[in-house]
Scaffold this active site. Structure first.
Site, PDB file in Angstrom:
ATOM      1  N   HIS A 251       0.854  -1.190   0.000  1.00 42.31           N
ATOM      2  CA  HIS A 251       0.000   0.000   0.000  1.00 42.31           C
ATOM      3  C   HIS A 251       0.885   1.233   0.000  1.00 42.31           C
ATOM      4  O   HIS A 251       1.958   1.231   0.584  1.00 42.31           O
ATOM      5  CB  HIS A 251      -0.877  -0.008   1.264  1.00 42.31           C
ATOM      6  CG  HIS A 251      -2.037   0.936   1.196  1.00 42.31           C
ATOM      7  ND1 HIS A 251      -3.216   0.623   0.560  1.00 42.31           N
ATOM      8  CD2 HIS A 251      -2.194   2.187   1.695  1.00 42.31           C
ATOM      9  CE1 HIS A 251      -4.056   1.643   0.678  1.00 42.31           C
ATOM     10  NE2 HIS A 251      -3.450   2.611   1.356  1.00 42.31           N
TER      11      HIS A 251
ATOM     12  N   ASP B 112     -13.799   3.432   7.534  1.00 40.94           N
ATOM     13  CA  ASP B 112     -12.742   4.029   6.716  1.00 40.94           C
ATOM     14  C   ASP B 112     -13.328   4.606   5.428  1.00 40.94           C
ATOM     15  O   ASP B 112     -12.959   5.691   4.993  1.00 40.94           O
ATOM     16  CB  ASP B 112     -11.637   3.009   6.381  1.00 40.94           C
ATOM     17  CG  ASP B 112     -10.629   3.606   5.408  1.00 40.94           C
ATOM     18  OD1 ASP B 112     -10.086   4.689   5.728  1.00 40.94           O
ATOM     19  OD2 ASP B 112     -10.415   3.060   4.324  1.00 40.94           O
TER      20      ASP B 112
ATOM     21  N   ARG C  89     -12.548  13.000   4.538  1.00 40.87           N
ATOM     22  CA  ARG C  89     -11.218  13.633   4.648  1.00 40.87           C
ATOM     23  C   ARG C  89     -10.798  14.214   3.300  1.00 40.87           C
ATOM     24  O   ARG C  89     -10.147  15.259   3.225  1.00 40.87           O
ATOM     25  CB  ARG C  89     -10.181  12.599   5.113  1.00 40.87           C
ATOM     26  CG  ARG C  89     -10.291  12.286   6.585  1.00 40.87           C
ATOM     27  CD  ARG C  89      -9.467  11.067   6.944  1.00 40.87           C
ATOM     28  NE  ARG C  89      -8.070  11.249   6.629  1.00 40.87           N
ATOM     29  CZ  ARG C  89      -7.266  10.269   6.168  1.00 40.87           C
ATOM     30  NH1 ARG C  89      -7.738   9.061   5.975  1.00 40.87           N
ATOM     31  NH2 ARG C  89      -6.015  10.519   5.918  1.00 40.87           N
TER      32      ARG C  89
ATOM     33  N   SER D  95      -6.718   4.567   8.776  1.00 40.83           N
ATOM     34  CA  SER D  95      -7.340   4.338   7.468  1.00 40.83           C
ATOM     35  C   SER D  95      -6.697   3.141   6.783  1.00 40.83           C
ATOM     36  O   SER D  95      -7.371   2.208   6.331  1.00 40.83           O
ATOM     37  CB  SER D  95      -7.185   5.607   6.612  1.00 40.83           C
ATOM     38  OG  SER D  95      -7.445   5.336   5.259  1.00 40.83           O
TER      39      SER D  95
ATOM     40  N   LYS E 234      -8.312  -1.148   6.849  1.00 36.74           N
ATOM     41  CA  LYS E 234      -8.588  -1.878   5.594  1.00 36.74           C
ATOM     42  C   LYS E 234      -7.764  -3.154   5.529  1.00 36.74           C
ATOM     43  O   LYS E 234      -8.260  -4.205   5.155  1.00 36.74           O
ATOM     44  CB  LYS E 234      -8.151  -1.032   4.382  1.00 36.74           C
ATOM     45  CG  LYS E 234      -9.094   0.040   3.965  1.00 36.74           C
ATOM     46  CD  LYS E 234      -8.702   0.576   2.591  1.00 36.74           C
ATOM     47  CE  LYS E 234      -7.569   1.576   2.621  1.00 36.74           C
ATOM     48  NZ  LYS E 234      -7.912   2.944   2.933  1.00 36.74           N
TER      49      LYS E 234
HETATM   50  N1  URA Z   1      -4.087   5.667   1.897  1.00 34.91           N
HETATM   51  C1  URA Z   1      -5.150   5.310   2.656  1.00 34.91           C
HETATM   52  O1  URA Z   1      -5.713   4.234   2.507  1.00 34.91           O
HETATM   53  N2  URA Z   1      -5.564   6.180   3.583  1.00 34.91           N
HETATM   54  C2  URA Z   1      -4.967   7.353   3.816  1.00 34.91           C
HETATM   55  O2  URA Z   1      -5.389   8.066   4.675  1.00 34.91           O
HETATM   56  C3  URA Z   1      -3.861   7.728   3.009  1.00 34.91           C
HETATM   57  C4  URA Z   1      -3.443   6.859   2.054  1.00 34.91           C
END
Ligand code: URA
Length: 444
Positions: A84, A163, A170, A185, A189
């Site tokens: 990620h 989220d 956000r 966040s 996930k």
């Molecule tokens: N990626 C995410 O999933 N969340 C964030 O807040 C920033 C990057």
């Protein structure tokens, strides 16, 4: 006594730590609709300014996981490792790394996001492929990861819905760049998705949410501490985002750039090699392979990744992934033929010199002006728009060299875009060395 939503917001605003119960009740109230979006937005802004302790961040992460269901990936055979990024401009690594890591023997159950602020999102990019379905039922997701080795889906309503909600709010309330909110966040996930390990690419620089290395290191350490409490291995690389990664910025264009690399082409149709994109992908893949114990060390992982990018297996896997998720793979073979932008114009250099600045955040925001990014929750994108840069930081240019090709639709005021784009790219007579791509290979 459980506080009301305004009292919880006030407590956070006044920098008083919240109890686990207060955090949990706020998260649940928000996703049930008992707490309206304006109060959730105020809570996010209060957190943005006041921050959260590690304990609060861990509780917030857990509450966000518990807001929905957790996937049971025990039916997927093999090591399950995901990657990620904290988000960048032109950051398209996920599109290549999922099939690449799968070609190397990992299982990659990737749950990716849409664009956030000025940064692009993997799901928006993939949706530029006609027919691509990002929302899959759990059973189908598991079947594809088992059969193909990877699947890239967006978050369903059921997985970490808190989220989903916070992320969308956000994005439009200027509350993105905040360590506890980014940590919760990402990890909510990933924990809910059921991966066993995670490689993080933390971006730093003008196009990143973290503008300074110290902030990126704080985020890396917070992510690792919260992940440890959740029982999975997390490793972070910090990489530079002072310029777009690769050459393309824009949804379909970025897919095309990835296709060239997966097909093993050394040069794209403009005769340029996306060396930074390739290097970062190989580096992160090697980390994933080591975490998943497919290889003994990162050096072995690099060798394997380079081989699987060259021998065509990554490209084959990508097509299998797209086909399994309903995408039309005939458009992938000659992607540039499918470019649908109404207008394609070239911006030429006016003077001789070296490229010393490419302000990535402003470039990311300009994509929104072209219709390739969002200003409001749920806004439809024009996937065909974007920029193709012909130069990187440190490149030499002379008058009349093409700096950027703009792909736009007929609604766009191109004169304004050109002017703003020229302000993003500085050309100076004194050469400045390009920043190091990998700022920290593995944050300890
Ligand atoms: N990626 C995410 O999933 N969340 C964030 O807040 C920033 C990057």
């Amino acid at each position: 006594m459980i506080l009301s939503a305004p009292q919880i917001i006030q407590k956070k605003r006044d920098e008083i730590p919240l109890s686990a119960e207060e955090i949990r009740s706020f998260v649940m109230g928000s996703i049930k609709g008992d707490i309206p979006d304006y109060q959730t937005s105020a809570f996010l802004m209060a957190t943005f300014f006041s921050g959260m302790s590690l304990d609060e961040t861990t509780t917030l992460t857990k509450a966000m996981v518990e807001s929905g269901e957790r996937l049971d990936l025990s039916h997927i055979k093999g090591p399950k490792v995901d990657k990620h990024s904290t988000g960048g401009v032109g950051d398209k690594v996920s599109l290549i790394i999922a099939p690449l890591a799968a070609a190397c023997g990992l299982k990659v159950p990737m749950m990716a996001g849409r664009g956030l602020g000025h940064t692009g999102g993997t799901i928006d990019k993939l949706e530029s492929i006609p027919g691509y379905r990002a929302l899959l039922e759990k059973e189908e997701f598991i079947r594809i990861v088992n059969d193909v080795g990877c699947a890239i889906i967006s978050q369903s309503e059921k997985v970490a819905p808190a989220d989903r909600k916070f992320y969308a709010l956000r994005d439009v309330t200027a509350t993105i760049e905040c360590v506890p909110l980014i940590t919760s966040s990402i990890l909510s996930k990933k924990i809910a998705e059921g991966a066993e390990g995670l490689v993080m690419d933390i971006k730093v620089g003008s196009g990143a949410f973290m503008k300074r290395k110290t902030e990126a290191v704080t985020l890396a350490k917070t992510l690792r501490a919260v992940a440890k409490k959740a029982g999975f291995e997390l490793r972070s690389t910090i990489s530079n985002m002072d310029q777009p990664l690769g050459y393309a910025v824009g949804n379909a264009l970025e897919v095309y750039e990835c296709i060239e690399i997966m097909k093993g082409e050394d040069l794209n149709p403009y005769g340029l090699a996306s060396l930074d994109l390739k290097e970062l992908t190989i580096h992160l893949c090697a980390q994933m392979l080591e975490i998943g114990k497919v290889v003994k060390n990162v050096a072995e992982g690099r060798k394997l990744a380079i081989a699987k990018l060259k021998d065509g297996t990554t490209w084959k896997k990508f097509k299998e992934l797209v086909a399994a998720q309903g995408g039309d793979i005939t458009t992938l073979e000659e992607p540039w033929r499918y470019m649908k932008a109404d207008r394609v114009i070239e911006i030429k250099a006016k003077k001789r010199g070296y490229v010393t600045e490419m302000h990535s955040e402003s470039i990311g925001r300009l994509l929104t002006v072209l219709g390739g990014g969002r200003n409001k929750v749920g806004e439809q994108l024009d996937h065909s728009t974007g920029f193709f840069f012909h130069r990187k930081l440190g490149s030499m240019v002379k008058p009349e060299d093409t700096l950027v090709t703009i792909f736009a639709n007929s609604k766009t005021d191109l004169a304004q875009v050109e002017e703003e784009l020229r302000n993003c790219i500085k050309i100076s007579t004194a050469k400045k060395t390009a920043p190091k791509l990998i700022v920290e290979a593995n944050v300890k």
